[in-house]
Write a protein that holds these residues in place. Structure first.
Motif, short mmCIF file in Angstrom:
data_model
loop_
_atom_site.label_atom_id
_atom_site.label_comp_id
_atom_site.label_asym_id
_atom_site.label_seq_id
_atom_site.Cartn_x
_atom_site.Cartn_y
_atom_site.Cartn_z
N GLY A 65 0.81 -1.21 0.00
CA GLY A 65 0.00 0.00 0.00
C GLY A 65 0.84 1.25 0.00
O GLY A 65 1.99 1.26 0.48
N ASN A 66 0.26 2.32 -0.52
CA ASN A 66 0.91 3.62 -0.58
C ASN A 66 0.14 4.62 0.27
O ASN A 66 -1.08 4.68 0.22
CB ASN A 66 0.95 4.10 -2.04
CG ASN A 66 1.34 5.57 -2.18
OD1 ASN A 66 0.62 6.37 -2.75
ND2 ASN A 66 2.49 5.94 -1.65
N SER A 67 0.87 5.40 1.09
CA SER A 67 0.28 6.48 1.86
C SER A 67 -0.82 5.93 2.79
O SER A 67 -0.54 5.05 3.61
CB SER A 67 -0.26 7.56 0.93
OG SER A 67 -0.51 8.75 1.63
N ALA A 69 1.74 -12.72 4.33
CA ALA A 69 3.06 -13.34 4.23
C ALA A 69 4.17 -12.31 4.08
O ALA A 69 5.33 -12.58 4.40
CB ALA A 69 3.08 -14.30 3.04
N GLY A 70 3.83 -11.14 3.57
CA GLY A 70 4.82 -10.10 3.37
C GLY A 70 4.15 -8.75 3.19
O GLY A 70 3.00 -8.67 2.74
N LEU A 71 4.88 -7.68 3.56
CA LEU A 71 4.36 -6.32 3.47
C LEU A 71 5.24 -5.48 2.54
O LEU A 71 6.46 -5.58 2.59
CB LEU A 71 4.37 -5.66 4.84
CG LEU A 71 3.14 -5.76 5.74
CD1 LEU A 71 3.46 -5.10 7.09
CD2 LEU A 71 1.93 -5.10 5.11
N ILE A 72 4.58 -4.65 1.73
CA ILE A 72 5.29 -3.67 0.91
C ILE A 72 4.70 -2.31 1.23
O ILE A 72 3.55 -2.02 0.90
CB ILE A 72 5.14 -3.98 -0.59
CG1 ILE A 72 5.64 -5.40 -0.91
CG2 ILE A 72 5.89 -2.95 -1.43
CD1 ILE A 72 5.30 -5.87 -2.31
N LEU A 73 5.47 -1.48 1.91
CA LEU A 73 4.99 -0.18 2.36
C LEU A 73 5.64 0.91 1.52
O LEU A 73 6.86 1.07 1.53
CB LEU A 73 5.32 0.03 3.84
CG LEU A 73 4.76 -1.04 4.79
CD1 LEU A 73 5.17 -0.72 6.24
CD2 LEU A 73 3.24 -1.14 4.67
N VAL A 74 4.83 1.67 0.79
CA VAL A 74 5.32 2.70 -0.13
C VAL A 74 4.91 4.08 0.41
O VAL A 74 3.74 4.45 0.36
CB VAL A 74 4.74 2.49 -1.54
CG1 VAL A 74 5.38 3.48 -2.51
CG2 VAL A 74 4.95 1.05 -2.02
N ASP A 75 5.89 4.81 0.97
CA ASP A 75 5.59 6.13 1.55
C ASP A 75 4.32 6.04 2.40
O ASP A 75 3.36 6.79 2.21
CB ASP A 75 5.45 7.18 0.45
CG ASP A 75 6.76 7.41 -0.30
OD1 ASP A 75 7.32 8.50 -0.17
OD2 ASP A 75 7.22 6.49 -1.01
N ALA A 76 4.33 5.11 3.32
CA ALA A 76 3.14 4.74 4.08
C ALA A 76 2.86 5.68 5.25
O ALA A 76 3.76 6.27 5.83
CB ALA A 76 3.28 3.31 4.60
N LEU A 133 12.49 10.64 -6.52
CA LEU A 133 11.05 10.42 -6.57
C LEU A 133 10.35 11.02 -5.36
O LEU A 133 10.96 11.31 -4.33
CB LEU A 133 10.76 8.92 -6.68
CG LEU A 133 11.39 8.23 -7.89
CD1 LEU A 133 11.05 6.74 -7.91
CD2 LEU A 133 10.97 8.90 -9.20
N GLY A 134 9.02 11.18 -5.51
CA GLY A 134 8.24 11.82 -4.47
C GLY A 134 7.34 10.87 -3.70
O GLY A 134 7.71 9.74 -3.41
N HIS A 135 6.12 11.33 -3.41
CA HIS A 135 5.21 10.60 -2.52
C HIS A 135 4.57 9.37 -3.17
O HIS A 135 4.12 8.48 -2.46
CB HIS A 135 4.11 11.56 -2.03
CG HIS A 135 3.17 10.95 -1.06
ND1 HIS A 135 3.56 10.48 0.18
CD2 HIS A 135 1.82 10.71 -1.13
CE1 HIS A 135 2.52 9.99 0.82
NE2 HIS A 135 1.45 10.11 0.05
N VAL A 136 4.51 9.34 -4.49
CA VAL A 136 3.92 8.20 -5.18
C VAL A 136 4.97 7.59 -6.13
O VAL A 136 4.78 7.58 -7.35
CB VAL A 136 2.62 8.57 -5.93
CG1 VAL A 136 1.48 8.80 -4.96
CG2 VAL A 136 2.83 9.83 -6.79
N PRO A 137 6.07 7.08 -5.61
CA PRO A 137 7.18 6.63 -6.46
C PRO A 137 6.79 5.51 -7.41
O PRO A 137 7.31 5.41 -8.52
CB PRO A 137 8.25 6.19 -5.46
CG PRO A 137 7.50 5.89 -4.20
CD PRO A 137 6.37 6.88 -4.18
#
Length: 318
Positions: free
Chosen positions: A139-141, A159-166, A293-297
């Motif tokens: 997820g992002n933000s 099983a795994g997390l992907i945090l994008v500028d969260a 890159l910025g907030h939504v890379p």
């Protein structure tokens, strides 16, 4: 005077200027869902009824994938923000993206509840609906905040997390999209449900990109039209009123899933030191920072940001 207060005053000044230029020039009525589907929800888009909540959904890639990837967008975005990632990932993985209630094409939330807790309930209900027992969640933000909250609530499922500028911690933004600022102003926020200058949308999107020149007219058009979806502007105003920053940050330290943290060094909304805080508080996590890159890379440069994601996915146990 705080930066937020200064931003609010600038936004108010902009709105007054727009009023002086003429109401008719910026008048933008809501658009019914039916008028937006052909352009913004072609196949493989589908709409489901999730406990009375309409949800715009895309389920792509091999259906036999035992560990699907579920992606959650941020405030005022939509599932379209992930298209660059999904195009590549869905070649070998099942990837599910959807519009959160109040954004994109899903429409207003049931009972107008836009709290993070209610969004978590929505995501868990979606996972149940799709019968997903084990997933990789990204997820992002706002979407990143929802993702780690779901992982904290159901650790056996993620099983795994992907945090994008969260989101997750209390923070002081360097810059806030003008659309968000207007939505927070009493009275003015209501007026914004009837006015929407395209230039305001353009400035808001440019403010979350590291390189504003990457914001194309087509991208602005997408954000503009989806903002006009009936109920979305009222939803944004209600979300801003209900938002609480950092109230559950203590739960981040309880996360035990393998976690990849991605951050744009030029994020002026959620400062990069928040990425460092996630890396500190989530044991064994890894942080990748993108200098330009910025907030939504993931949206600004899908291929560059996807490389560490693909490497991370190979480390996860099936």
């Amino acid at each position: 005077m705080s930066r937020l207060t200064e931003g609010l005053l600038r936004a108010l000044g902009l709105l007054l200027l727009l009023g002086a230029l003429g109401f008719a020039a910026t008048k933008a009525p809501d658009r019914p869902l039916e008028s937006l589907i052909q352009r913004w929800a072609p196949p493989p888009s589908e709409f489901i009824d999730l406990n009375g909540q309409l949800l715009h959904l895309r389920d792509q890639g091999p259906s036999g994938d035992k560990q699907p990837i579920v992606l959650i967008h941020g405030t005022s975005a939509s599932l379209h923000t992930w298209e660059g990632w999904v195009k590549e990932l869905s070649k070998t993985r099942r990837v599910i993206s959807f519009d959160l209630p109040g954004f994109g094409l899903s429409g207003p939330a049931v009972a107008a509840d836009y709290s993070a807790d209610n969004y978590v309930k929505t995501v868990r209900a979606l996972l149940d609906h799709l019968q997903l027992e084990r997933i990789v969640l990204g997820g992002n933000s706002l979407g990143g905040e929802i993702a780690w909250m779901v992982a904290a609530a159901e650790p056996q499922r993620v099983a795994g997390l992907i945090l994008v500028d969260a989101g997750g911690y209390a923070f002081t933004p360097e810059s806030v999209p003008v659309g968000f600022l207007l939505a927070r102003l009493p009275g003015v926020g209501v007026l914004s449900e009837y006015l929407l200058p395209r230039s305001l949308v353009e400035r808001s999107v440019q403010s979350v990109y590291g390189d504003p020149t990457k914001v194309s007219p087509a991208l602005v058009e997408r954000y503009y039209e989806l903002t006009l979806r009936a109920g979305n502007r009222a939803a944004l105003r209600q979300r801003m009123a209900q938002m609480v920053l950092g109230d559950q940050a203590q739960r981040i330290k309880t996360l035990r899933q393998p976690t990849l943290i991605l951050w744009g060094a030029k994020d002026r909304l959620i400062p990069p030191d928040n990425g460092q805080a996630f890396a500190r508080d989530i044991a064994g996590s890894q942080l990748t920072v993108f200098p330009d890159l910025g907030h939504v890379p993931h949206e600004e440069d899908p291929l560059t940001t996807l490389a560490p994601v693909q490497a991370f996915l190979t480390t996860l146990k099936p």
